[in-house]
Design an enzyme around this catalytic site. Structure first.
Site, PDB file in Angstrom:
ATOM      1  N   ASP A  52       0.829  -1.210   0.000  1.00 52.72           N
ATOM      2  CA  ASP A  52       0.000   0.000   0.000  1.00 52.72           C
ATOM      3  C   ASP A  52       0.862   1.259   0.000  1.00 52.72           C
ATOM      4  O   ASP A  52       0.355   2.374  -0.097  1.00 52.72           O
ATOM      5  CB  ASP A  52      -1.000  -0.002   1.161  1.00 52.72           C
ATOM      6  N   SER A  53       2.190   1.059   0.041  1.00 54.76           N
ATOM      7  CA  SER A  53       3.128   2.157  -0.179  1.00 54.76           C
ATOM      8  C   SER A  53       2.967   2.737  -1.580  1.00 54.76           C
ATOM      9  O   SER A  53       3.490   3.829  -1.866  1.00 54.76           O
ATOM     10  CB  SER A  53       4.572   1.687   0.035  1.00 54.76           C
ATOM     11  N   LYS A 121      -1.416  -9.437   2.956  1.00 55.84           N
ATOM     12  CA  LYS A 121      -0.713  -8.974   4.154  1.00 55.84           C
ATOM     13  C   LYS A 121      -1.601  -8.003   4.915  1.00 55.84           C
ATOM     14  O   LYS A 121      -2.220  -7.126   4.313  1.00 55.84           O
ATOM     15  CB  LYS A 121       0.621  -8.302   3.811  1.00 55.84           C
ATOM     16  N   GLU A 123      -1.881  -5.565   8.669  1.00 53.40           N
ATOM     17  CA  GLU A 123      -1.150  -4.931   9.761  1.00 53.40           C
ATOM     18  C   GLU A 123      -1.872  -5.157  11.082  1.00 53.40           C
ATOM     19  O   GLU A 123      -3.081  -4.930  11.183  1.00 53.40           O
ATOM     20  CB  GLU A 123      -1.009  -3.426   9.509  1.00 53.40           C
ATOM     21  N   GLU A 190       8.583  -4.086  11.289  1.00 57.50           N
ATOM     22  CA  GLU A 190       9.085  -2.801  10.789  1.00 57.50           C
ATOM     23  C   GLU A 190       9.532  -1.875  11.911  1.00 57.50           C
ATOM     24  O   GLU A 190       8.810  -1.652  12.877  1.00 57.50           O
ATOM     25  CB  GLU A 190       7.997  -2.109   9.959  1.00 57.50           C
TER      26      GLU A 190
END
Length: 272
Positions: A52-53, A121, A123, A190
């Site tokens: 999503d970057s 993925k 979070e 991260e």
């Protein structure tokens, strides 16, 4: 003498777990379009993350929050058409899984069916365990993401290192073990202290892939625009630039402009 590493013709979730067991580091990079993904895949990267970057590096948003599920599917489908070896993991965007496990499953099914991606993925840890269960029960592989979770940036208020305090470090460790128990095949960790990330990697059997998490984990991930030096405004400590494409590209484009202005391009050999 170390044993020879297995030559994987196609990377799967099982391949990554085998790599960890064999002590082979896992390479992971982002890609968002066909051309870049084809280059990344041909270079031997194990995992391509359609992150999503893309919200930042492709669309110019300040955070990852604005990108939509439809946009993620568009980017992911472009990447999938380019690859022959890498495992393609697709981020579930903000708002597509946090509040409702059924919505999380619907979002994941859309990604798998419409993009052809191999895994999703998410979070978070215990807060989203019901969503993870729902997705896994449908047979969709899940990669976790702990530590600094960019979709929660307004809660954190900063992009600084996470889990430096004991309470947050303990929660991260518990969440990693929970994600393993639920059935996640790997976890991105991260921007946490290197020693904590090493302990997490040693405490679970699934791969821990770090970004700003030191060298004691099972693999590394970077954003392709950052490591190639296309983005010259982002310089965190954990980033190693392998090229300076910003300078190279602006020089080349500037030369093209000059050649057009001076009528040097096209020359006689470049015409029909």
């Amino acid at each position: 003498m170390s044993a020879a590493k297995k030559d994987y013709k196609r990377i799967t979730t099982k391949s990554l777990i085998e790599m960890k067991a064999d002590g082979e580091q896992i390479s992971m990079l982002t890609a968002y379009d066909f051309t870049m993904a084809k280059i990344v895949d041909a270079s031997g990267v194990d995992v391509i993350l359609v992150g999503d970057s893309a919200s930042n590096v492709m669309a110019g948003h300040e955070t990852t929050l604005p990108i939509t599920l439809d946009q993620m599917i568009y980017h992911a489908s472009s990447v999938v058409r380019a690859i022959t070896r890498a495992l393609v993991v697709v981020d579930l965007p903000f708002g597509s899984y946090q509040s409702d496990p059924k919505e999380a499953l619907r979002s994941s099914i859309r990604i798998m069916k419409e993009s052809g991606g191999h895994a999703v993925k998410l979070e978070g840890g215990s807060e989203i365990k019901d969503s993870i269960k729902k997705i896994l029960n449908a047979g969709i592989p899940v990669m976790g993401h702990l530590g600094l979770t960019p979709q929660s940036i307004y809660k954190f208020g900063t992009y600084t290192v996470r889990a430096k305090e004991e309470q947050e470090a303990e929660k991260l460790m518990k969440d990693a073990k929970l994600l393993e128990k639920l059935g996640c095949f790997a976890i991105v960790v991260e921007k946490v202290p290197a020693e904590l990330a090493r302990k997490v990697a040693e405490s679970v059997s699934i791969p821990i892939i770090g970004i700003g998490a030191g060298g004691g984990v099972d693999g590394q991930v970077l954003v392709i625009h950052d490591m190639l030096g296309m983005n010259n405004e982002f310089s965190p400590r954990f980033l190693r630039r392998y090229m300076n494409l910003y300078e190279g590209m602006t020089t080349a484009i500037g030369q093209y402009v000059a050649d057009v202005k001076s009528s040097d391009f096209p020359n006689e050999k470049e015409q029909y």
